[in-house]
Design an enzyme around this catalytic site. Structure first.
Site, PDB file in Angstrom:
ATOM      1  N   GLY A 111       0.771  -1.239   0.000  1.00 13.75           N
ATOM      2  CA  GLY A 111       0.000   0.000   0.000  1.00 13.75           C
ATOM      3  C   GLY A 111       0.800   1.286   0.000  1.00 13.75           C
ATOM      4  O   GLY A 111       0.242   2.353   0.276  1.00 13.75           O
ATOM      5  N   LYS A 112       2.095   1.232  -0.328  1.00 14.04           N
ATOM      6  CA  LYS A 112       2.909   2.456  -0.310  1.00 14.04           C
ATOM      7  C   LYS A 112       2.358   3.540  -1.230  1.00 14.04           C
ATOM      8  O   LYS A 112       2.320   4.711  -0.868  1.00 14.04           O
ATOM      9  CB  LYS A 112       4.347   2.153  -0.726  1.00 14.04           C
ATOM     10  CG  LYS A 112       5.221   1.531   0.317  1.00 14.04           C
ATOM     11  CD  LYS A 112       6.680   1.557  -0.084  1.00 14.04           C
ATOM     12  CE  LYS A 112       6.939   1.041  -1.470  1.00 14.04           C
ATOM     13  NZ  LYS A 112       6.582  -0.386  -1.647  1.00 14.04           N
TER      14      LYS A 112
ATOM     15  N   LYS B   4       9.287   9.329  -7.686  1.00 10.51           N
ATOM     16  CA  LYS B   4       9.509   7.884  -7.697  1.00 10.51           C
ATOM     17  C   LYS B   4      10.882   7.641  -8.308  1.00 10.51           C
ATOM     18  O   LYS B   4      11.072   7.763  -9.528  1.00 10.51           O
ATOM     19  CB  LYS B   4       8.430   7.174  -8.529  1.00 10.51           C
ATOM     20  CG  LYS B   4       8.554   5.650  -8.547  1.00 10.51           C
ATOM     21  CD  LYS B   4       8.087   5.029  -7.241  1.00 10.51           C
ATOM     22  CE  LYS B   4       8.092   3.509  -7.322  1.00 10.51           C
ATOM     23  NZ  LYS B   4       7.590   2.888  -6.084  1.00 10.51           N
TER      24      LYS B   4
ATOM     25  N   GLU C 297       8.790   8.156  -2.872  1.00  8.89           N
ATOM     26  CA  GLU C 297       8.287   6.800  -2.644  1.00  8.89           C
ATOM     27  C   GLU C 297       9.326   5.769  -3.070  1.00  8.89           C
ATOM     28  O   GLU C 297       9.745   5.725  -4.225  1.00  8.89           O
ATOM     29  CB  GLU C 297       6.991   6.560  -3.421  1.00  8.89           C
ATOM     30  CG  GLU C 297       6.416   5.175  -3.158  1.00  8.89           C
ATOM     31  CD  GLU C 297       5.244   4.827  -4.057  1.00  8.89           C
ATOM     32  OE1 GLU C 297       5.006   3.616  -4.233  1.00  8.89           O
ATOM     33  OE2 GLU C 297       4.587   5.739  -4.575  1.00  8.89           O
TER      34      GLU C 297
END
Length: 235
Positions: free
Chosen positions: A10-11, A33, A106
């Site tokens: 669930g990141k 990212k 992330e």
């Protein structure tokens, strides 16, 4: 920095929720990212999910993309593509911070997944930036050990751990998940800062943005209360 205790927990949805809550609080937000794996050249990656769920006001940037769903250094090697170094990640985040109030980086999988041939990880980028790390953990059995190990790895490296968010809270949680609400902070020495309901990523974007602040605690620009949540889900 947003890192998980593993993969597929669930990141990206947590990142999207933090972005949505920060935007609702009036902040400008960017999502970075460093390495997207397991996605083809014309397929949407995690930053596209963040833009869809949190809104087009989010600035997104992806540094590298590799087709196979592997650790970034392995995926890069097999595709004969360049890896991404901690210095490149830190520099990209710094550039974004010049024009944004909040930059969310992330990671890929867990904190110590290798990004390059030298064995550098997201933790190395966090050190260069002096950035706090938010840990995303699953709800159920097995999460106590992996969350404690991640917290210990952060402390050992002298990094700041912001807290823990449960990446997917089940609609009908079992005993282990309910016990973990109290046990996660105890074993990790980190505060519980939110719980994202399962399948939240499937919500319509407008509904996601409206609900997101209610899933996250005040340090993440939300209204969620761990005390109230524990009362609602007693062990």
């Amino acid at each position: 920095m947003i890192s998980g205790t593993g993969t597929e927990i669930g990141k990206t949805v947590v990142t999207s929720a933090v972005a949505a809550a920060a935007l609702a609080a009036g902040l400008s937000v960017a999502v970075l990212k460093p390495a997207q794996t397991g996605v083809g050249p014309d397929e949407p990656g995690d930053v596209a999910v963040a833009a869809r769920l949190a809104g087009s006001a989010v600035t997104t940037l992806e540094l590298a993309r590799y087709p196979e769903p592997l650790a970034p250094d392995t995926a890069a090697r097999r595709a004969s593509l360049p890896t991404v170094s901690p210095a490149e990640i830190a520099e990209a985040a710094r550039r974004l911070s010049l024009s944004h109030d909040l930059v969310l980086v992330e990671g890929a999988g867990g904190l110590l997944v290798r990004f390059d041939e030298a064995g550098h990880t997201l933790a190395d980028a966090a050190r260069l930036l002096g950035a706090p790390t938010l840990v995303v953990a699953p709800a159920g059995l097995g999460t106590l050990n992996s969350t404690a190990l991640t917290a210990e790895a952060l402390r050992t490296r002298g990094l700041v751990a912001l807290g823990v968010v449960i990446g997917s809270w089940p609609a009908d949680p079992g005993l282990a998940a309910r016990c973990n609400l109290a046990d996660l902070p105890a074993v990790s020495a980190l505060p519980l800062l939110g719980a994202i309901p399962e399948r939240s990523g499937a919500l319509a974007p407008a509904a996601f943005r409206t609900a997101a602040p209610g899933w996250l605690a005040r340090p993440l620009h939300g209204t969620w209360s761990d005390h109230s949540f524990l009362k609602a889900w007693p062990a």
